[in-house]
Scaffold this motif. Structure first.
Motif, mmCIF file in Angstrom:
data_model
loop_
_atom_site.group_PDB
_atom_site.id
_atom_site.type_symbol
_atom_site.label_atom_id
_atom_site.label_comp_id
_atom_site.label_asym_id
_atom_site.label_seq_id
_atom_site.Cartn_x
_atom_site.Cartn_y
_atom_site.Cartn_z
ATOM 1 N N ILE A 17 8.389 -8.612 -8.825
ATOM 2 C CA ILE A 17 7.070 -8.901 -8.250
ATOM 3 C C ILE A 17 7.075 -10.041 -7.231
ATOM 4 C CG2 ILE A 17 6.215 -10.495 -10.039
ATOM 5 C CD1 ILE A 17 3.583 -8.659 -9.899
ATOM 6 N N SER A 18 7.980 -11.017 -7.439
ATOM 7 C CA SER A 18 7.980 -12.151 -6.502
ATOM 8 C C SER A 18 8.440 -11.726 -5.106
ATOM 9 C CB SER A 18 8.882 -13.265 -7.041
ATOM 10 O OG SER A 18 10.201 -12.764 -7.138
ATOM 11 N N LYS A 19 9.089 -10.569 -5.004
ATOM 12 C CA LYS A 19 9.580 -10.121 -3.696
ATOM 13 C C LYS A 19 8.541 -9.295 -2.938
ATOM 14 C CE LYS A 19 14.312 -9.785 -5.404
ATOM 15 N NZ LYS A 19 14.451 -9.003 -6.643
ATOM 16 N N VAL A 20 7.388 -9.056 -3.585
ATOM 17 C CA VAL A 20 6.388 -8.185 -2.968
ATOM 18 C C VAL A 20 5.391 -8.992 -2.139
ATOM 19 C CG1 VAL A 20 4.598 -6.460 -3.414
ATOM 20 C CG2 VAL A 20 6.599 -6.586 -4.909
ATOM 21 N N ASP A 21 5.177 -8.550 -0.921
ATOM 22 C CA ASP A 21 4.173 -9.184 -0.065
ATOM 23 C C ASP A 21 2.853 -8.434 -0.261
ATOM 24 O OD1 ASP A 21 2.547 -10.179 1.865
ATOM 25 O OD2 ASP A 21 3.752 -9.493 3.573
ATOM 26 N N PHE A 22 2.015 -8.986 -1.149
ATOM 27 C CA PHE A 22 0.786 -8.281 -1.518
ATOM 28 C C PHE A 22 -0.243 -8.235 -0.383
ATOM 29 C CE2 PHE A 22 2.451 -8.549 -5.819
ATOM 30 C CZ PHE A 22 2.046 -7.332 -6.338
ATOM 31 N N SER A 23 -0.023 -9.016 0.671
ATOM 32 C CA SER A 23 -0.982 -8.956 1.776
ATOM 33 C C SER A 23 -0.630 -7.824 2.739
ATOM 34 C CB SER A 23 -1.008 -10.296 2.512
ATOM 35 O OG SER A 23 0.277 -10.549 3.039
ATOM 36 N N ASN A 24 0.513 -7.176 2.472
ATOM 37 C CA ASN A 24 0.952 -6.135 3.395
ATOM 38 C C ASN A 24 1.726 -5.057 2.622
ATOM 39 O OD1 ASN A 24 1.679 -4.762 5.721
ATOM 40 N ND2 ASN A 24 3.434 -6.102 6.138
ATOM 41 N N ILE A 25 0.961 -4.251 1.870
ATOM 42 C CA ILE A 25 1.622 -3.256 1.020
ATOM 43 C C ILE A 25 1.587 -1.892 1.691
ATOM 44 C CG2 ILE A 25 1.902 -2.542 -1.378
ATOM 45 C CD1 ILE A 25 -0.506 -4.304 -2.072
ATOM 46 N N GLN A 26 2.740 -1.253 1.723
ATOM 47 C CA GLN A 26 2.809 0.101 2.265
ATOM 48 C C GLN A 26 2.712 1.094 1.120
ATOM 49 O OE1 GLN A 26 6.255 0.182 4.956
ATOM 50 N NE2 GLN A 26 5.377 2.108 5.700
ATOM 51 N N PHE A 27 1.852 2.091 1.266
ATOM 52 C CA PHE A 27 1.621 3.048 0.180
ATOM 53 C C PHE A 27 2.911 3.748 -0.244
ATOM 54 C CE2 PHE A 27 0.862 7.285 -1.457
ATOM 55 C CZ PHE A 27 -0.012 7.017 -2.483
ATOM 56 N N GLY A 28 3.177 3.724 -1.558
ATOM 57 C CA GLY A 28 4.265 4.523 -2.102
ATOM 58 C C GLY A 28 5.663 3.976 -1.874
ATOM 59 N N LYS A 29 5.755 2.735 -1.407
ATOM 60 C CA LYS A 29 7.085 2.163 -1.120
ATOM 61 C C LYS A 29 7.621 1.349 -2.288
ATOM 62 C CE LYS A 29 8.922 2.870 2.936
ATOM 63 N NZ LYS A 29 9.259 2.415 4.265
ATOM 64 N N ILE A 30 6.718 0.598 -2.908
ATOM 65 C CA ILE A 30 7.162 -0.315 -3.960
ATOM 66 C C ILE A 30 6.546 0.078 -5.287
ATOM 67 C CG2 ILE A 30 7.046 -2.708 -4.767
ATOM 68 C CD1 ILE A 30 6.752 -3.280 -1.632
ATOM 69 N N TRP A 128 0.784 -6.461 -11.795
ATOM 70 C CA TRP A 128 0.996 -5.614 -10.617
ATOM 71 C C TRP A 128 -0.301 -5.032 -10.057
ATOM 72 C CZ3 TRP A 128 5.427 -4.547 -7.795
ATOM 73 C CH2 TRP A 128 6.607 -5.081 -8.314
ATOM 74 N N VAL A 129 -1.381 -5.183 -10.809
ATOM 75 C CA VAL A 129 -2.667 -4.715 -10.269
ATOM 76 C C VAL A 129 -3.124 -5.778 -9.276
ATOM 77 C CG1 VAL A 129 -4.985 -3.884 -10.793
ATOM 78 C CG2 VAL A 129 -3.187 -3.705 -12.536
ATOM 79 N N PRO A 130 -3.131 -5.460 -7.984
ATOM 80 C CA PRO A 130 -3.363 -6.509 -6.993
ATOM 81 C C PRO A 130 -4.815 -6.990 -6.993
ATOM 82 C CG PRO A 130 -3.060 -4.382 -5.904
ATOM 83 C CD PRO A 130 -2.888 -4.150 -7.373
ATOM 84 N N VAL A 131 -5.015 -8.191 -6.467
ATOM 85 C CA VAL A 131 -6.351 -8.802 -6.518
ATOM 86 C C VAL A 131 -7.049 -8.854 -5.161
ATOM 87 C CG1 VAL A 131 -5.937 -10.213 -8.560
ATOM 88 C CG2 VAL A 131 -5.317 -11.111 -6.324
ATOM 89 N N ASN A 132 -6.312 -8.733 -4.074
ATOM 90 C CA ASN A 132 -6.951 -8.845 -2.756
ATOM 91 C C ASN A 132 -8.019 -7.771 -2.575
ATOM 92 O OD1 ASN A 132 -5.223 -10.926 -2.206
ATOM 93 N ND2 ASN A 132 -3.771 -9.678 -1.041
ATOM 94 N N PRO A 133 -9.067 -8.079 -1.793
ATOM 95 C CA PRO A 133 -10.151 -7.112 -1.607
ATOM 96 C C PRO A 133 -9.627 -5.751 -1.138
ATOM 97 C CG PRO A 133 -10.709 -9.198 -0.554
ATOM 98 C CD PRO A 133 -9.296 -9.323 -1.035
ATOM 99 N N PRO A 166 1.433 -0.676 -6.375
ATOM 100 C CA PRO A 166 0.293 -1.357 -5.778
ATOM 101 C C PRO A 166 -0.006 -0.768 -4.403
ATOM 102 C CG PRO A 166 2.228 -2.801 -5.806
ATOM 103 C CD PRO A 166 2.616 -1.537 -6.479
ATOM 104 N N VAL A 167 -1.270 -0.611 -4.096
ATOM 105 C CA VAL A 167 -1.638 -0.091 -2.777
ATOM 106 C C VAL A 167 -2.606 -1.041 -2.086
ATOM 107 C CG1 VAL A 167 -1.166 2.354 -3.227
ATOM 108 C CG2 VAL A 167 -3.414 1.443 -3.773
#
Ligand code: PLP
Length: 354
Positions: A17-30, A128-133, A166-167
């Motif tokens: 999870i620390s390697k994931v950029d939650f401000s820029n998630i590509q669908f179906g990649k991670i 893993w459930v993201p919080v950003n709007p 996450p999407v």
């Protein structure tokens, strides 16, 4: 039915999870850290396990690979401000998956397997459930043949699995769609109403041809006459004509979308007139040309509402009114988001909270 065994849990040794950029998630990649799986041995559901997300071992002779003996679902979990995780209408996905299973000669997934796996997997991967709007956790349950036999017959052994990813916030630019008059997605008597792998592979080529012509997506028409509009890509198709909400009635060729059902439920609740029936291509074109079509959109879990800007038919493009003035679909989108993110009362009991 016997209650299934308790889920064995083998936690991933290291979280990604620390390697994931939650401000820029590509669908179906991670994909999230864990996966759920359970086997069906021809009689019983056995060995439920949650372990690290990893490649599978499957027989090269599995009918899932050769004949598309595989079905899937798609749903989302949303994080509320108070930390609650809520899944939107999982009961409908459960029913639909078992409908697909029946059509494909697969065993029914027991209710306790479905909900226990969902609850346990989301609990272990809660962060893993993201919080950003606008973001959410996409949940992909799937069931496939785990046989080791290349003959064409009902399979005996299966595997049911759930993975999640996450999407990001779905930013959708209004789309240009083309009414397809040659290729077909589904026919009467076929499996169009199921989410089975074999419906989706063959739809990619016609969509790619449309993209080469400058469209984003197709509007599928009926397989016999190409006279009636059915769905758009993997979304149900809806129109507002003369203030009425119009969409194709359910049947063999129409996927019973949960977003579709939610939109229709809200419309009825708001006193909007709803018509579920056959919708002629000619009626759609005429309504646009005479200015009676106020809105057109696709409805599905990925985008919720995908606004349609332009409809192409027989080489001609028909433009629709600007998206800003589309009161109904904009209101539906706001309301569905407010319910999912817990910002308004869940009046219809659509949320399954953890
Ligand atoms: C999944 C899907 C939809 C949308 O269904 P939702 O439950 O709203 O996501 C519509 N049409 C097709 C063909 C689909 O596969």
């Amino acid at each position: 039915m016997l209650d299934t065994q308790p889920i064995q849990v083998e936690k991933a040794t290291e979280s990604k999870i620390s390697k994931v950029d939650f401000s820029n998630i590509q669908f179906g990649k991670i994909y999230s850290d864990h996966q759920f799986s359970i086997s069906y041995d021809g009689e019983n559901w056995i060995k439920p396990i949650i372990n690290a997300y990893k490649p599978l071992q499957i027989s090269p002779a599995s009918p899932a690979l050769h004949y598309g003996i595989s079905i899937f679902e798609g749903l989302k979990a949303y994080k509320h401000e108070d930390g609650t995780v809520a899944v939107f209408r999982p009961d409908m996905n459960f029913e639909r998956m078992n409908l697909s299973a029946k059509r494909m000669c697969m065993p029914q997934i027991p209710e306790d397997v479905y909900y226990n796996s969902l609850n346990a997997l989301l609990d272990i991967d809660r962060q893993w459930v993201p919080v950003n709007p606008g973001t959410s956790l996409y949940i992909r349950p799937f069931l496939f043949s785990d046989d080791d036999f290349i003959g064409i017959r009902p399979s005996q052994r299966f595997k049911y699995m759930v993975i999640t990813c996450p999407v990001g916030a779905y930013y959708s630019k209004p789309v240009r769609v083309k009414i397809e008059t040659h290729f077909v997605r589904a026919v009467e008597g076929g499996s169009g109403y199921c989410k089975t792998g074999c419906n989706y592979g063959p739809a990619i080529y016609p969509a790619r041809l449309a993209q080469e012509e400058g469209y984003d997506q197709l509007i599928w028409t009926d397989g016999k006459y190409h006279k009636y509009v059915e769905e758009s890509g993997t979304m149900n198709l809806m129109f507002i004509i003369d203030g009425k909400l119009i969409t194709a009635a359910l049947g063999d060729t129409i996927l019973n979308g949960i977003t579709r059902d939610s939109v229709l439920t809200l419309a009825k609740d708001w006193g909007v007139e709803v018509e579920e029936r056959k919708v002629e291509v000619a009626e759609v074109v005429d309504a646009i040309e005479t200015g009676r079509m106020q809105e057109a959109f696709g409805a599905g879990t990925a985008a919720t509402i995908a606004q349609i800007a332009t409809i192409g038919y027989n080489g001609k493009d028909y433009d629709l009114p600007p998206v800003e003035g589309r009161d109904f679909s904009n209101r539906v989108l706001r309301m569905l988001d407010d319910i999912r993110y817990g910002r308004t009362e869940d009046k219809f009991g659509w949320l399954h909270t953890l």
